[in-house]
Design a protein around this motif. Structure first.
Motif, PDB file in Angstrom:
ATOM      1  N   GLU A  94       0.867  -1.177   0.000  1.00 14.87           N
ATOM      2  CA  GLU A  94       0.000   0.000   0.000  1.00 14.87           C
ATOM      3  C   GLU A  94       0.901   1.224   0.000  1.00 14.87           C
ATOM      4  OE1 GLU A  94      -2.896  -0.372   3.161  1.00 14.87           O
ATOM      5  OE2 GLU A  94      -3.991  -1.830   1.941  1.00 14.87           O
ATOM      6  N   VAL A  96       1.305   5.044   0.386  1.00 18.70           N
ATOM      7  CA  VAL A  96       0.620   6.200   0.984  1.00 18.70           C
ATOM      8  C   VAL A  96       1.478   7.439   0.764  1.00 18.70           C
ATOM      9  CG1 VAL A  96      -0.115   7.259   3.170  1.00 18.70           C
ATOM     10  CG2 VAL A  96      -0.646   4.848   2.701  1.00 18.70           C
ATOM     11  N   ARG A  98       1.529  11.511   1.881  1.00 22.64           N
ATOM     12  CA  ARG A  98       0.950  12.443   2.852  1.00 22.64           C
ATOM     13  C   ARG A  98       1.431  13.866   2.550  1.00 22.64           C
ATOM     14  NH1 ARG A  98      -0.548   9.004   7.099  1.00 22.64           N
ATOM     15  NH2 ARG A  98       0.431   6.957   6.974  1.00 22.64           N
ATOM     16  N   ALA A 102      -1.789  13.391   9.366  1.00 21.78           N
ATOM     17  CA  ALA A 102      -3.106  12.956   9.864  1.00 21.78           C
ATOM     18  C   ALA A 102      -3.022  11.454  10.131  1.00 21.78           C
ATOM     19  CB  ALA A 102      -4.201  13.247   8.838  1.00 21.78           C
ATOM     20  N   GLY A 103      -4.053  10.911  10.749  1.00 22.96           N
ATOM     21  CA  GLY A 103      -4.217   9.465  10.866  1.00 22.96           C
ATOM     22  C   GLY A 103      -3.077   8.770  11.585  1.00 22.96           C
ATOM     23  N   SER A 104      -2.660   7.634  11.032  1.00 21.53           N
ATOM     24  CA  SER A 104      -1.690   6.773  11.721  1.00 21.53           C
ATOM     25  C   SER A 104      -0.357   7.483  11.969  1.00 21.53           C
ATOM     26  CB  SER A 104      -1.469   5.480  10.935  1.00 21.53           C
ATOM     27  OG  SER A 104      -0.769   5.740   9.749  1.00 21.53           O
ATOM     28  N   TYR A 125       3.449   0.266   3.004  1.00 20.58           N
ATOM     29  CA  TYR A 125       2.960  -0.720   3.979  1.00 20.58           C
ATOM     30  C   TYR A 125       2.795  -2.058   3.278  1.00 20.58           C
ATOM     31  CZ  TYR A 125       1.772   3.428   6.699  1.00 20.58           C
ATOM     32  OH  TYR A 125       1.836   4.611   7.387  1.00 20.58           O
ATOM     33  N   ASP A 179      -3.957  13.197   2.377  1.00 27.77           N
ATOM     34  CA  ASP A 179      -3.154  12.000   2.110  1.00 27.77           C
ATOM     35  C   ASP A 179      -3.985  11.029   1.300  1.00 27.77           C
ATOM     36  OD1 ASP A 179      -4.840  10.632   3.898  1.00 27.77           O
ATOM     37  OD2 ASP A 179      -3.472  10.862   5.580  1.00 27.77           O
ATOM     38  N   LYS A 181      -3.980   6.606  -0.295  1.00 29.97           N
ATOM     39  CA  LYS A 181      -3.334   5.304  -0.510  1.00 29.97           C
ATOM     40  C   LYS A 181      -3.631   4.843  -1.929  1.00 29.97           C
ATOM     41  CE  LYS A 181      -5.541   1.731  -0.096  1.00 29.97           C
ATOM     42  NZ  LYS A 181      -6.180   0.611  -0.815  1.00 29.97           N
ATOM     43  N   ASP A 201     -12.831   6.782   0.196  1.00 30.22           N
ATOM     44  CA  ASP A 201     -12.439   5.659   1.063  1.00 30.22           C
ATOM     45  C   ASP A 201     -10.917   5.575   1.200  1.00 30.22           C
ATOM     46  OD1 ASP A 201     -14.930   4.668   1.719  1.00 30.22           O
ATOM     47  OD2 ASP A 201     -14.712   2.762   0.657  1.00 30.22           O
ATOM     48  N   THR A 202     -10.207   6.090   0.211  1.00 30.79           N
ATOM     49  CA  THR A 202      -8.755   5.904   0.169  1.00 30.79           C
ATOM     50  C   THR A 202      -7.964   7.215   0.214  1.00 30.79           C
ATOM     51  OG1 THR A 202      -8.710   5.896  -2.251  1.00 30.79           O
ATOM     52  CG2 THR A 202      -9.022   3.754  -1.179  1.00 30.79           C
ATOM     53  N   CYS A 203      -8.691   8.336   0.243  1.00 33.39           N
ATOM     54  CA  CYS A 203      -8.040   9.654   0.323  1.00 33.39           C
ATOM     55  C   CYS A 203      -8.600  10.401   1.528  1.00 33.39           C
ATOM     56  CB  CYS A 203      -8.409  10.538  -0.871  1.00 33.39           C
ATOM     57  SG  CYS A 203      -7.988   9.919  -2.486  1.00 33.39           S
ATOM     58  N   ARG A 204      -7.793  11.223   2.168  1.00 37.59           N
ATOM     59  CA  ARG A 204      -8.345  12.214   3.099  1.00 37.59           C
ATOM     60  C   ARG A 204      -8.528  13.519   2.330  1.00 37.59           C
ATOM     61  NH1 ARG A 204      -5.242   9.452   7.228  1.00 37.59           N
ATOM     62  NH2 ARG A 204      -6.768   8.725   8.746  1.00 37.59           N
ATOM     63  N   ARG A 224     -14.877   6.564  10.293  1.00 34.89           N
ATOM     64  CA  ARG A 224     -13.968   6.119  11.358  1.00 34.89           C
ATOM     65  C   ARG A 224     -14.283   6.820  12.675  1.00 34.89           C
ATOM     66  NH1 ARG A 224      -9.956   7.319   7.243  1.00 34.89           N
ATOM     67  NH2 ARG A 224      -9.153   5.426   6.278  1.00 34.89           N
TER      68      ARG A 224
END
Ligand code: UDP
Length: 252
Positions: A94, A96, A98, A102-104, A125, A179, A181, A201-204, A224
């Protein structure tokens, strides 16, 4: 008119999509589902209309990338929530990128949410739910033998190019690409192409006109974080994307 292909058996069912074989080996059909999952599928829901919205957004973004010279697996739409794509062998990585923390990243590093990241940060990842999609190091990636050095460089080049194209496109429709994926795969001809989907679902995506840190969220973080209005937010993204893109092609 004869159909361009006949649907065959289910090849693969993921969390958000089903992939079907067709009677033509050079085509597979992808159905976008209404299932929403987060936190490695610990949180699940059915969101009526999400599949169609993601399919429609993703189709337009794949066509935008193609116009900008980024190869993708996408061939055309087929109905509201189906796409016809090239079969690819997905690289289980995956990718990613950024632009804003944000997030993880903010859970794992002392980097405050909202910090601009310039140059953008690329994280890889290992795509395997059983292992919780762990962050890869260069050494681990080399040890897994998934990509040679040239393929690795090409993957990064494509990912940064996708970021440049999407970031500018979203900014022009009032959205900040925080960000995203992507997944890439090799076609039968050995070309590395962007595959899977590109959607909320895959972008912020943050609404640039809205200051409130929750209200500006137009992506899966609404699900989430239990913010509500998930499908409405995806609908707003499609409305803006539609306004800036030509109608996507219908396959066949
Ligand atoms: N992402 C994704 N699928 C995943 C993990 C992440 O589409 O399995 C996306 C996510 O929506 C966000 C970006 O990749 O746009 C970065 O996600 P992050 O690493 O911050 O993880 P998360 O916050 O989702 O745990």
């Amino acid at each position: 008119m004869t159909a361009a292909y006949t649907l065959g058996s289910l090849l693969y069912e993921g969390k958000a999509k089903r992939v079907f074989q067709t009677d033509r080996p050079e085509l597979v059909a992808v159905e976008f589902k209404d299932d929403a999952t987060a936190f490695n599928a610990l949180k699940k829901a059915q969101l009526a209309g999400k599949g169609e919205l993601n399919c429609q957004i993703s189709a337009r973004l794949f066509e935008l990338l193609e116009r900008e010279g980024v190869p993708t697996h996408y061939l055309g739409l087929q109905g509201r929530s189906w796409q016809v794509v090239k079969p690819v062998s997905i690289v289980p990585v995956e990718v990613v990128i950024r632009n804003v923390a944000a997030g993880s990243l903010c859970k794992q590093m002392p980097i405050a949410a909202g910090t601009p990241l310039e140059p953008p940060l690329l994280d890889l990842y290992y795509k395997d739910d059983a292992y919780g999609d762990p962050l890869l190091t260069d050494a681990r990636l080399a040890r897994l033998g998934l990509l040679n050095a040239d393929q690795r460089a090409e993957l990064e080049r494509l990912a940064f190019r996708v970021n440049a194209v999407l970031r500018a496109f979203f900014a022009a429709i009032g959205l900040q690409l925080v960000d995203f994926k992507i997944e890439l795969g090799f076609t039968a001809a050995g070309e590395l192409v962007v595959a899977d989907e590109i959607s909320p679902d895959t972008c912020r995506l943050w609404d640039l006109q809205v200051a409130d840190a929750s209200d500006r969220i137009l992506d899966k973080d609404r699900f989430r974080q239990d913010l509500g209005g998930v499908v409405e937010a995806y609908g707003e993204v499609l409305k803006r994307v539609q306004g800036a893109c030509p109608e996507p092609r219908i396959y066949g």
